[in-house]
Structure formats: C-alpha cells, structure tokens
Write an enzyme that holds these catalytic residues in place. Structure first.
Site, PDB file in Angstrom:
ATOM      1  N   ASP A  96       0.823  -1.211   0.000  1.00 53.90           N
ATOM      2  CA  ASP A  96       0.000   0.000   0.000  1.00 53.90           C
ATOM      3  C   ASP A  96       0.858   1.263   0.000  1.00 53.90           C
ATOM      4  O   ASP A  96       0.350   2.373   0.206  1.00 53.90           O
ATOM      5  CB  ASP A  96      -0.911   0.030   1.248  1.00 53.90           C
ATOM      6  N   ASP A 247      -7.755  -6.713  14.265  1.00 45.32           N
ATOM      7  CA  ASP A 247      -7.398  -7.973  14.924  1.00 45.32           C
ATOM      8  C   ASP A 247      -8.394  -8.325  16.033  1.00 45.32           C
ATOM      9  O   ASP A 247      -8.733  -9.493  16.234  1.00 45.32           O
ATOM     10  CB  ASP A 247      -5.975  -7.915  15.471  1.00 45.32           C
TER      11      ASP A 247
END
Length: 532
Positions: A96, A247
């Site tokens: 990215d 997460d």
C-alpha cells in the site's frame, strides 16, 4: 442552598465511586488471570496430531506494508527463508506504499528473490486505493491467496525460519481457527522507555493471553505473528474495516463462530518497539479509538451470539476493559472532591477504604506481575546487567507514572472513537520512510496537538490540587496527585521535546540501558519444570 450542596456531593460521590469500583473490579479480574497463569504456566500445549511431510497444508505468508522503507527487504528475505516445502508456500507482499521509495525497494528485492528461488511463489499485490487500510489489504490478499492457512507478519517482525513447522500442526484439530505467537523485542534495552514498553507488553502477553488460552477463554489476536485458517476467516465474515483494531474484530467474530485460538507463550517472534514517546502514544491512541468502535459495534452482537454464556461474558468483559484510562483519570483528578463530598454526606470512611483498597491491590498485583515475569525462562536466560539509573530515580514507579502520564491522551482517543471515520497512522520504526504519509509524528510548526496540551494542563491541575491537599491535610489524596503531576510532566515534556524541540531543548542525556541489542532466539523457549 444546603440541598444543592448535598445533591452535588451525592452526585460527585456516586460518579467517582462508580469509576473506582470499575477499576477495582478490573484489577481483581486481572489478578485472577495472573494467578491462573501462575497455576497453568509451563510448556506450550502440543498439537493433537502432526501432518506428514507429504500432507503439509499450503500456506500463504501475508506481508502488509505501508511506507516501511528498508524493512520491506527484511520481511521479504525472512519469508523466503522459511523452512517449508516450496510447492506449498506462497508469499504475498501487500503493498500500500505511496512514498516513492518502499515499492522500489520491494520490487528490487522480489526480483532478486525470484532469481535465487525460481520455485518460490511471490506475489506483489498493489491495490487501487488504501480503502480499509491494513484490513483492506489483508482482505485483498486473502481473495487472491491459494493457501489453506494464512500467516500474517508486520514488516518489523523477524520471522523465524521454523515458524510454520511449529504452528501448522495445531490445525490438525478442526476446532482451531488461529495460532498466535508471543512477541519479543530486539530494541527493548535501547532506553528506559523501550524497556518500560516491553515490560508492559510482556506482562499482558505472558499472563492475560496465555492464561486465557490455557483456561479455555479466547485470547485476542495481535494482528501479526499469527496464522489463520482460511475457512475460519470466511466463517467469521472475513476482514472488516470498521475500526482501527481489525485484529480484535476478527477475534470476536471467529469466537462467536465457534472457533478457538491457540496462544504459544514460548514461541517468540522479535519485533521493534517505538523508540519515542510520541510514536508510542499515537500507536496507543489509534488502538483506543478502535476499541471504542468495537465496543459500540460488537456489544450487542456478543450479547446475542450463539457462543456459550461464559465465553460471551468473557468477551464483554475484555472489550469493556478499554475504558480503563478514562476511569483512572477521573479517579485521580477527582480524589480531593470525592473525599470532600464523602465527608459532607458522612461517608468519608468507606471512601477512604475504597481508595486504599485500590492502592493496595494495585501494589500487590504489580509485585506479583514482576515476580512472575522474572521467573520466565527467557528472562532468567538474559544475562544483561540491569539499567544504571541515578539514585534519585532508582525507586521511581515508572509503570504508574507512564500510565498516569498517558491517561489524558488515551481518554481523548477513547472519546474520539465515537466519531465516524477511522484515523489510521502507522507507528514509525527504524527502517520506515521518515515523514512519509501515515508515519507522521505530529506538527513541527503551529500549535501543539491537543493530546500534548491536555497532558500538560492535567499536570498543572494536579499540581494545584496537590498543593490544596497539603494545605487541607488530605495526604492520601496528595499522594495520588503527586503521581499524576510526575507522570504528566514526564510524558508531556517528552512530547514537547520531540514535537517542538526549539521550545524545550534537550539538556539532559537520555537515560539508556547498556548498549546491547536484543538478539534473543525466536525459537521455542525451553521450559524446565522445577524438580523435587
């Protein structure tokens, strides 16, 4: 007028008591986990079965990278050195980056690796935009992965060559959806501050994560140094970009889907800690904003989930632990008004008892935490000398000071999480591209950000209240304000030095540990039980 003051006293007493009781219950819960860890510690659990070499599952290594500079080379090289059959290994470099440097470094490294390992499947995946940030990159890669298992590593993690050999076998158990390794830190002895960070994270991972996993409660995925079953990710709805803590989200959804996670306390993967107060604090603030979004979005889902009641209650408790900094700030700033209000309505004795109970319980908990950490085999094997501090700092409770010094910034971030839209900042590391997008450390010109100004204002308020306590003879309250002043001054002035060095030049050399790098082994730590 009398009824007004009575009403105000009751309101102050009720609000502060609620937060103090919350903190006390939170501390009791943490103490219970610590005692549970001391009972269950020992070697990591063995897999229920093992794959033969001819039946090892295909694994995709996912490396989400954003402007990581030369760390891109490190993670690619480590992934290529994994001890695993090449026909069952895929590497996805999820790029990215937009700094004009990292992608070039990665392309050159991938070219060299492909020449050196022509049988190695390496994908260099670039998206059209950064929608969803890390979670979006992982989702993009997962849609193109051929692995039955997906292992995730951030760029600063030094992947041990035997990582897959020590983790894939746990998936022989069909109920296991993920395996998480513990982090270690190769720069933990660079300074007093990095040592404090390591101590804080070690205690969390050693006691809470391990105790949860070994007692049947769900540990929280750390976002890196873990491996997931692709089917588990699909059953949980895939990577979600709703918050900054993807997460935590995937942990909640996979747990509610009936999958379990194994936490390996003695498999350590070395990583890098932020080496500045500002880098650390902005990382913590990002996590706090994410936890708030998770609390708002997932509380009802957890309550209505189909998982066992004990599992859902444990998840709820863990999610709502994130309000800790808010409670700590209110408890500390409000101690003098609380005692005055309690005396006004005749409840001074129970109010004092509650604060003393919190203080004693916290001291007991910290003592047991440090004792337990010192008994860890990896700590015993570390022969480095202790930090050399000036005598006037040798007995300073740095852990308390850091918690109180960061309380305002984390409280601010907690409430920022109520606003829509993510604020994603990547924590700067030694190899990252300085000043690139996502790695900013705050403005070098203009006003200081509010989390810095707020920290300094809280310190000044604490100083004024400390003086008032001394004058009025409230010495227990004065102790709490003294800790708040010391912590806010330490963190606040460090932030000013880092963000506006012209305002506060550094005249004192930074306290450092002995000049050694932590090159600890990332293999399984041998746990030797005591002999009779």
């Amino acid at each position: 007028m009398m009824w007004f003051w009575i009403g105000l006293s009751v309101a102050v007493y009720t609000v502060v008591t609620a937060f103090v009781v919350y903190l006390l219950l939170m501390a009791v819960f943490q103490l219970r986990l610590l005692l549970k860890y001391r009972k269950l510690r020992g070697p990591d659990p063995e897999p229920l079965g093992r794959y033969g070499d001819d039946e090892l599952p295909v694994v995709t290594i996912q490396l989400p990278v954003y402007n990581e500079g030369h760390l891109a080379e490190q993670c690619l090289e480590a992934a290529a050195k994994l001890d695993y059959p090449r026909d069952r290994l895929q590497i996805q470099y999820l790029d990215d980056s937009d700094d004009g440097v990292t992608s070039t470094i990665a392309i050159d490294k991938i070219h060299l690796l492909r020449k050196a390992h022509p049988d190695l499947d390496i994908q260099h995946l670039v998206r059209g935009d950064r929608a969803g940030f890390k979670a979006g990159a992982l989702r993009y890669g997962t849609e193109r992965a051929r692995g039955e298992l997906l292992a995730i590593f951030d760029a600063d993690f030094k992947i041990p060559a035997d990582f897959l050999r020590k983790t894939v076998h746990y998936f022989k158990d069909g109920e296991i959806g993920a395996v998480q390794a513990r982090w270690s830190y190769y720069n933990r002895f660079d300074s007093v501050f990095t040592a404090l960070q390591a101590n804080k994270l070690d205690m969390h991972q050693m006691t809470e994560q391990t105790a949860r996993s070994r007692s049947g409660a769900p540990p929280i995925f750390h976002g890196t140094a873990g491996i997931w079953h692709a089917e588990t990710l699909e059953a949980a709805g895939g990577w979600n970009c709703m918050s900054e803590v993807e997460d935590v989200e995937i942990t909640i959804r996979s747990t509610l889907a009936g999958r379990k996670m194994v936490y390996l306390d003695h498999l350590r993967v070395a990583s890098e800690l932020p080496d500045t107060v500002n880098g650390f604090l902005r990382q913590q603030m990002r996590w706090k904003r994410g936890w708030t979004r998770v609390t708002l979005h997932y509380t009802r889902m957890i309550l209505n989930g189909k998982a066992p009641l004990a599992t859902r209650l444990d998840l709820l408790q863990r999610v709502h632990l994130s309000w800790g900094p808010v409670g700590a700030l209110i408890m500390t700033l409000g101690v003098l008004p609380y005692f005055k209000a309690a005396a006004h309505i005749g409840l001074w004795i129970p109010a004092t008892a509650l604060y003393v109970a919190c203080l004693l319980q916290s001291l007991l908990f910290r003592h047991l935490e440090n004792k337990t950490l010192a008994e860890d085999p990896a700590e015993k094997a570390d022969q480095r000398p202790p930090v050399k501090l000036p005598i006037w700092l040798r007995y300073a409770p740095f852990g308390y000071l850091m918690n109180l010094g960061t309380a305002w910034a984390l409280t601010q971030a907690t409430f920022e999480g109520f606003r829509p839209g993510q604020v994603w900042e990547v924590t700067p590391k030694s190899g990252t591209t300085a000043g690139s997008a996502g790695h900013g450390v705050g403005p070098s010109r203009g006003k200081l950000p509010w989390y810095v100004r707020g920290t300094l204002i809280v310190g000044l308020m604490g100083l004024g209240l400390f003086v008032a306590c001394v004058v009025l003879g409230h010495y227990l309250a004065a102790f709490f304000y003294l800790m708040l002043v010391a912590g806010s001054a330490w963190i606040g002035l460090a932030l000013v030095r880092e963000l506006k060095p012209r305002l506060l030049p550094r005249r004192v050399r930074r306290l450092r540990w002995p000049d050694q790098r932590d090159e600890e082994s990332t293999a399984h730590i041998e746990f030797k039980p005591k002999t009779a």
